[in-house]
Design an enzyme around this catalytic site. Sequence first.
Site, PDB file in Angstrom:
ATOM      1  N   HIS A 119       0.797  -1.237   0.000  1.00 25.77           N
ATOM      2  CA  HIS A 119       0.000   0.000   0.000  1.00 25.77           C
ATOM      3  C   HIS A 119       0.822   1.277   0.000  1.00 25.77           C
ATOM      4  O   HIS A 119       0.241   2.364   0.074  1.00 25.77           O
ATOM      5  CB  HIS A 119      -0.925   0.048   1.211  1.00 25.77           C
ATOM      6  N   LYS A 179      -7.908  14.318   4.244  1.00 23.70           N
ATOM      7  CA  LYS A 179      -7.087  13.105   4.245  1.00 23.70           C
ATOM      8  C   LYS A 179      -6.107  13.276   5.395  1.00 23.70           C
ATOM      9  O   LYS A 179      -6.008  14.365   5.965  1.00 23.70           O
ATOM     10  CB  LYS A 179      -6.334  12.958   2.924  1.00 23.70           C
ATOM     11  N   ARG A 180      -5.370  12.209   5.747  1.00 20.45           N
ATOM     12  CA  ARG A 180      -4.364  12.365   6.788  1.00 20.45           C
ATOM     13  C   ARG A 180      -3.393  13.492   6.414  1.00 20.45           C
ATOM     14  O   ARG A 180      -3.111  13.716   5.234  1.00 20.45           O
ATOM     15  CB  ARG A 180      -3.607  11.051   6.981  1.00 20.45           C
ATOM     16  N   LYS A 225       1.516  14.492   1.010  1.00 21.71           N
ATOM     17  CA  LYS A 225       0.189  14.844   0.490  1.00 21.71           C
ATOM     18  C   LYS A 225       0.061  16.351   0.235  1.00 21.71           C
ATOM     19  O   LYS A 225      -0.881  16.804  -0.398  1.00 21.71           O
ATOM     20  CB  LYS A 225      -0.893  14.369   1.448  1.00 21.71           C
ATOM     21  N   LYS A 278     -14.010   8.975  -4.019  1.00 21.39           N
ATOM     22  CA  LYS A 278     -15.251   9.350  -3.322  1.00 21.39           C
ATOM     23  C   LYS A 278     -15.689  10.759  -3.714  1.00 21.39           C
ATOM     24  O   LYS A 278     -16.874  11.023  -3.908  1.00 21.39           O
ATOM     25  CB  LYS A 278     -15.059   9.242  -1.807  1.00 21.39           C
ATOM     26  N   THR A 301      -8.033   6.974  -2.230  1.00 22.77           N
ATOM     27  CA  THR A 301      -9.408   6.489  -2.398  1.00 22.77           C
ATOM     28  C   THR A 301     -10.389   7.629  -2.168  1.00 22.77           C
ATOM     29  O   THR A 301     -11.489   7.626  -2.714  1.00 22.77           O
ATOM     30  CB  THR A 301      -9.713   5.331  -1.430  1.00 22.77           C
TER      31      THR A 301
HETATM   32  C1  475 Z   1      -1.996   4.699   0.749  1.00 19.51           C
HETATM   33  N1  475 Z   1      -0.850   2.859   6.168  1.00 19.51           N
HETATM   34  C2  475 Z   1      -3.089   5.193  -0.160  1.00 19.51           C
HETATM   35  C3  475 Z   1      -4.459   3.257   0.626  1.00 19.51           C
HETATM   36  O1  475 Z   1      -4.579   1.235  -0.603  1.00 19.51           O
HETATM   37  C4  475 Z   1      -3.969   4.018  -0.587  1.00 19.51           C
HETATM   38  C5  475 Z   1       1.322   2.026   6.875  1.00 19.51           C
HETATM   39  C6  475 Z   1       2.124   1.651   7.935  1.00 19.51           C
HETATM   40  C7  475 Z   1       1.621   1.667   9.196  1.00 19.51           C
HETATM   41  C8  475 Z   1       0.341   2.090   9.395  1.00 19.51           C
HETATM   42  N2  475 Z   1      -0.434   2.465   8.364  1.00 19.51           N
HETATM   43  C9  475 Z   1       0.022   2.438   7.133  1.00 19.51           C
HETATM   44  C10 475 Z   1      -0.640   2.936   4.875  1.00 19.51           C
HETATM   45  O2  475 Z   1       0.397   2.620   4.354  1.00 19.51           O
HETATM   46  C11 475 Z   1      -1.750   3.412   4.069  1.00 19.51           C
HETATM   47  O3  475 Z   1      -2.799   3.777   4.591  1.00 19.51           O
HETATM   48  N3  475 Z   1      -1.562   3.442   2.765  1.00 19.51           N
HETATM   49  C12 475 Z   1      -2.599   3.927   1.892  1.00 19.51           C
HETATM   50  O4  475 Z   1      -3.355   2.836   1.416  1.00 19.51           O
HETATM   51  C13 475 Z   1      -5.275   2.043   0.264  1.00 19.51           C
HETATM   52  O5  475 Z   1      -5.086   4.485  -1.291  1.00 19.51           O
HETATM   53  O6  475 Z   1      -2.539   5.814  -1.280  1.00 19.51           O
HETATM   54  O7  475 Z   1      -1.263   5.811   1.253  1.00 19.51           O
END
Ligand code: 475
Length: 836
Positions: free
Chosen positions: A371, A562-563, A568, A674, A670
């Site tokens: 991700h 968003k976060r 970002k 939305k 995502t």
């Molecule tokens: C991306 N979270 C988005 C979304 O695929 C993408 C990582 C390490 C520890 C805790 N949380 C994380 C993420 O990496 C994360 O939320 N990634 C997101 O996943 C779904 O749409 O671009 O940043």
Amino acid sequence: PNPNSTQEIVRIEDDRTGLGIETLKRAFLDNLFYIQGKFPAIATLNDYYMALAYTVRDRLFKRWITTAETYGNQKARTVCYLSAEFLMGPHLGNNLINLGIYEQVKQAIEELGLNFEELLEQEEEPGLGNGGLGRLAACYLDSLATLEIPALGYGIRYEFGIFNQRIQDGWQVEITDKWLRYGNPWEVSRPEWAVEVKFGGHTESFTDEHGAYRVRWIPHKVVNGIPYDTPISGYSVNTCNTLRLWSAEAPETFDFDAFNAGDYSRAVQQKMASETISKVLYPNDNLTQGKILRLEQQFFFVSCSLQDMIRILERQGIPLEQFPEKFSIQLNDTHPSITVVELMRLLMDEHGMEWNKAWGITTRSLAYTNHTLLPEALERWPISLFGQLLPRHLEIIFEINRRFLDDVRLKFPDDWERLGRMSLIDESGERYVRMANLACVGSFAINGVAALHTELLKEGVLRDFYEMYPEKFNNKTNGVTPRRFMVLSNFRLANLISRKIGNNWVKHLEELHKLEDFVDDPDFRREFREIKQAIKQDLAVYIKRTTNIDVNPNSIFDIQSKRIHEYKRQHLNALHIVTLYNRIKANPDIDITPRTFLFGGKAAPGYYMAKLIIKLINSIGDVVNRDPDVRGRLKVVFLENYNVKFAQRVYPAADLSEQISTAGKEASGTGNMKFALNGALTIGTLDGANVEIREEVGAENFFLFGLTADEVYAKKVAGYNPMDYYYSNPELKLVIDRIASGFFSHGDANLFKPIVDNLLYGDPYMLLADYQAYVDCQEQVSQAYQDQDRWTRMSILNVARMGKFSSDRSIRDYCEGIWHVQSVPIKLEEYVQENA
Ligand code: 475
């Protein structure tokens, strides 16, 4: 009445399942009385919410139980979605939509003289996730149920989810999320299915009765995992799947040593330490902290879930060898990647299987989704720490690695550097276990979450693994559920669409393309515009009530929610605001399209720069919102405590969606989907799924700006100097100088120095390189908005062309490309269908 008569049984059943208005009212009051122990005169809003939640839950149970029964009888192939986060959002409204009883229930509640919206608003959402990754898991559960796919979500029942955010004096303040305070009507605990999870200690080898070499793990402590099940309804189907979250409990008296030695406080401390495992969600998005408790959490829920799967297998009389035929396990990022090792251990040490057989089963069962490309999110654990907590697992990892590196050597002889990079153990300094490498070796499929992201994975972070196993790599572009993010959150637009094209689009989002036929229909355009206007008006009222700021509903609602993260680039948005403000200050009569800049999002509590960006936005707002020269043409609002519940209000109100990450950094996004689904136009970079959104809606209906991922990379290599941009662009220089001077901080030139210095000396996310393109593009946005007719056409076309981004499409792709699982329709007994 005779309790044995069929008539009596049917009546009781009807109170729990009936959907008539009178039945719903009776059931609601019954639950208020018998579950909350209240009658209307003394009931609180929460009592009413709970009574309603139980009334709806009752109507799910027949489906839930029948679904479980059917899967059991058919020994159905099942998807297990393993995720450290599930950001579900409020359950009540969603279940009403999925059950198709929203209107009846609303009417029943209103006939009882209660405010239905107020009851919906009462639900405290389970915030068991940070952002994109957790919310994606929730959308996928919705789509799995809707597509009638046998599926289980497995995760952690954090006692404290993501913190609540308050803004005080412009700064973020974190408040503990006590979401279980008033009870959770959507979960059922299943203590009878509790499992034991071992931690620490050491291993011993021995020879078993067949003369085989075996290993025994003597743990230092054992923790119980208690499952809590939540029903996951599908839309307009009988399927009701399960989200199974594990809660850690200490066994009754487990530290006999301490207890017998009279060391009561040590025994109690141990108990508390065990229960700490599921206490709190780590509040980092796209970052790993390397804390031992986090590894404990990961192993805890993975071990619980795998033991649960093996129990299900045994109950259905399926031999362990058929594990990969029965279950397809998806690893949501590397957070559950210890699955590779724990499944090996369970098969070998607990079930006596030999290595090759166990490895075959493991690698045929697991698939891994990546991700993020950010290096700071790559999980690695110091060997010493890992070995102390999971000594047996470390041994197994070494053995996996030994065999794996042999394979690498065969394929790439004498490539020592490659071996070093691919090893499961990082030995470049302090030794670490590399969880992404582990996930890649142990899985048969590896996917990114947008086309660009998957390509960047293949040529970047996972390049070596791509060269080793090209056949494992595939793309699965993310999607979002149109049930929650349209039907539930934007019923006005949903109803308009259904009046025009029927309501098939809710399950087949591609059908939205039929809206293109109406883009030239002035009546449709007017209705479409009026809906957006009414929703903006509602949000304006909400903003007035919560912040006391007046916003103009006729202005562009320009939203970035968003976060908060440097990649970002919320601060790029801030630079644009200051640009417009400076133009007004230089020429108060300048013609400017009125805009309302709305921000929402949480910063990780330990992320200093992100918190300072929040303060910067609020500080700019304090000046801009009050300055009489601005004459209300610009407003800046930071929306407190952005979460799923609030997001549902925000997306429908947006004119402009800000998707402005540095190209190559946002895996997918995502929120971008939305917003567009709800008719917002996007201003964005060629990053993540923006690329595919633009492809779908057409370049002419998307505001593109900025460097491409390749250009970002090339610039970095060539030696990027942000000062070049600063000195050669007077407008940019003025913006930065104003922030640096203390203009927005009551003369304090130190407050925002870290941001200014970061931009001028390094600018890792290349804000200055993209600044002018962004400002120019925003000018195009302002021009386009002047022509309301043109804007509305573009907006309609965005909605009409969002079909691809339904999470139903994503899940179909996973089912066909990775899981090889088919739908299992659920049939209910006659009388329930009669009621429906
Ligand atoms: C991306 N979270 C988005 C979304 O695929 C993408 C990582 C390490 C520890 C805790 N949380 C994380 C993420 O990496 C994360 O939320 N990634 C997101 O996943 C779904 O749409 O671009 O940043």
